[in-house]
Design a protein around this motif. Sequence first.
Motif, PDB file in Angstrom:
ATOM      1  N   LYS A  70      15.198 -26.076  -1.234  1.00 37.28           N
ATOM      2  CA  LYS A  70      14.444 -27.314  -1.049  1.00 37.28           C
ATOM      3  C   LYS A  70      15.424 -28.428  -0.695  1.00 37.28           C
ATOM      4  CE  LYS A  70      11.528 -30.542  -3.485  1.00 37.28           C
ATOM      5  NZ  LYS A  70      11.074 -30.970  -4.799  1.00 37.28           N
ATOM      6  N   ASP A  71      15.084 -29.214   0.319  1.00 43.89           N
ATOM      7  CA  ASP A  71      15.875 -30.340   0.816  1.00 43.89           C
ATOM      8  C   ASP A  71      17.186 -29.913   1.501  1.00 43.89           C
ATOM      9  OD1 ASP A  71      13.997 -32.238  -0.079  1.00 43.89           O
ATOM     10  OD2 ASP A  71      14.856 -32.172  -2.093  1.00 43.89           O
ATOM     11  N   ALA A  72      17.366 -28.632   1.771  1.00 38.41           N
ATOM     12  CA  ALA A  72      18.580 -28.151   2.437  1.00 38.41           C
ATOM     13  C   ALA A  72      18.463 -28.305   3.949  1.00 38.41           C
ATOM     14  CB  ALA A  72      18.839 -26.690   2.088  1.00 38.41           C
ATOM     15  N   VAL A  73      19.619 -28.417   4.593  1.00 44.48           N
ATOM     16  CA  VAL A  73      19.703 -28.484   6.052  1.00 44.48           C
ATOM     17  C   VAL A  73      20.792 -27.511   6.491  1.00 44.48           C
ATOM     18  CG1 VAL A  73      20.197 -29.937   8.052  1.00 44.48           C
ATOM     19  CG2 VAL A  73      19.026 -30.910   6.065  1.00 44.48           C
ATOM     20  N   VAL A  74      20.478 -26.679   7.484  1.00 43.34           N
ATOM     21  CA  VAL A  74      21.450 -25.738   8.016  1.00 43.34           C
ATOM     22  C   VAL A  74      21.301 -25.707   9.540  1.00 43.34           C
ATOM     23  CG1 VAL A  74      19.959 -23.726   7.736  1.00 43.34           C
ATOM     24  CG2 VAL A  74      22.418 -23.429   7.830  1.00 43.34           C
ATOM     25  N   THR A  75      22.428 -25.640  10.236  1.00 46.47           N
ATOM     26  CA  THR A  75      22.411 -25.594  11.701  1.00 46.47           C
ATOM     27  C   THR A  75      23.054 -24.300  12.172  1.00 46.47           C
ATOM     28  OG1 THR A  75      22.481 -27.996  11.896  1.00 46.47           O
ATOM     29  CG2 THR A  75      23.183 -26.736  13.825  1.00 46.47           C
ATOM     30  N   HIS A  76      22.370 -23.612  13.085  1.00 43.65           N
ATOM     31  CA  HIS A  76      22.862 -22.374  13.683  1.00 43.65           C
ATOM     32  C   HIS A  76      23.243 -22.656  15.134  1.00 43.65           C
ATOM     33  CE1 HIS A  76      21.356 -20.049  10.271  1.00 43.65           C
ATOM     34  NE2 HIS A  76      20.266 -20.775  10.356  1.00 43.65           N
ATOM     35  N   ARG A  77      24.418 -22.178  15.544  1.00 42.85           N
ATOM     36  CA  ARG A  77      24.877 -22.324  16.936  1.00 42.85           C
ATOM     37  C   ARG A  77      24.633 -21.022  17.681  1.00 42.85           C
ATOM     38  NH1 ARG A  77      30.958 -23.864  17.178  1.00 42.85           N
ATOM     39  NH2 ARG A  77      30.581 -23.513  19.386  1.00 42.85           N
ATOM     40  N   TYR A  78      24.073 -21.144  18.875  1.00 44.23           N
ATOM     41  CA  TYR A  78      23.839 -19.989  19.740  1.00 44.23           C
ATOM     42  C   TYR A  78      24.383 -20.296  21.124  1.00 44.23           C
ATOM     43  CZ  TYR A  78      20.412 -18.035  16.448  1.00 44.23           C
ATOM     44  OH  TYR A  78      19.786 -17.499  15.350  1.00 44.23           O
TER      45      TYR A  78
END
Length: 139
Positions: free
Chosen positions: A91-99
């Motif tokens: 909850k309230d987490a942010v994650v970014t994936h690079r492709y």
Amino acid sequence: MRVATPGGGLTLRAGGAAQEFTVTLRNGNTRAYRHLTLALQMEIMPGATADPAYRLERWDASAGTWRAATLRIANDVYPYELATGGTALAKDAVVTHRYRIRAATGAASGPNPLMIGLIDTDADTRVQRASLPQTTLAP
């Protein structure tokens, strides 16, 4: 879910260099997720001669290298119950994936958006979806 790339879309050249994009997951929801996975898909282009016509890779920050990622090429909806595994998103987490994605030499030219689904594999449901405009140019 937010999908981003410089210019707001991808323009690939068949046989050319890869282009990068990011997928950012922001869970402002009322609950945490135990298993989320991204499903990326493009439709089959008429006249395509390469199999697969596109190569998708995901950045592995822990190893400092690009790794092959699954890109489904099909003209139907991805069956959510086929998705397995996934990672947690608190909850309230942010994650970014690079492709990054590249078009093979035989890729057909024309517009073909990249469709991205965020799947909760515990519930076999799509949580969100997004589309990234993509056009492939002849070599």
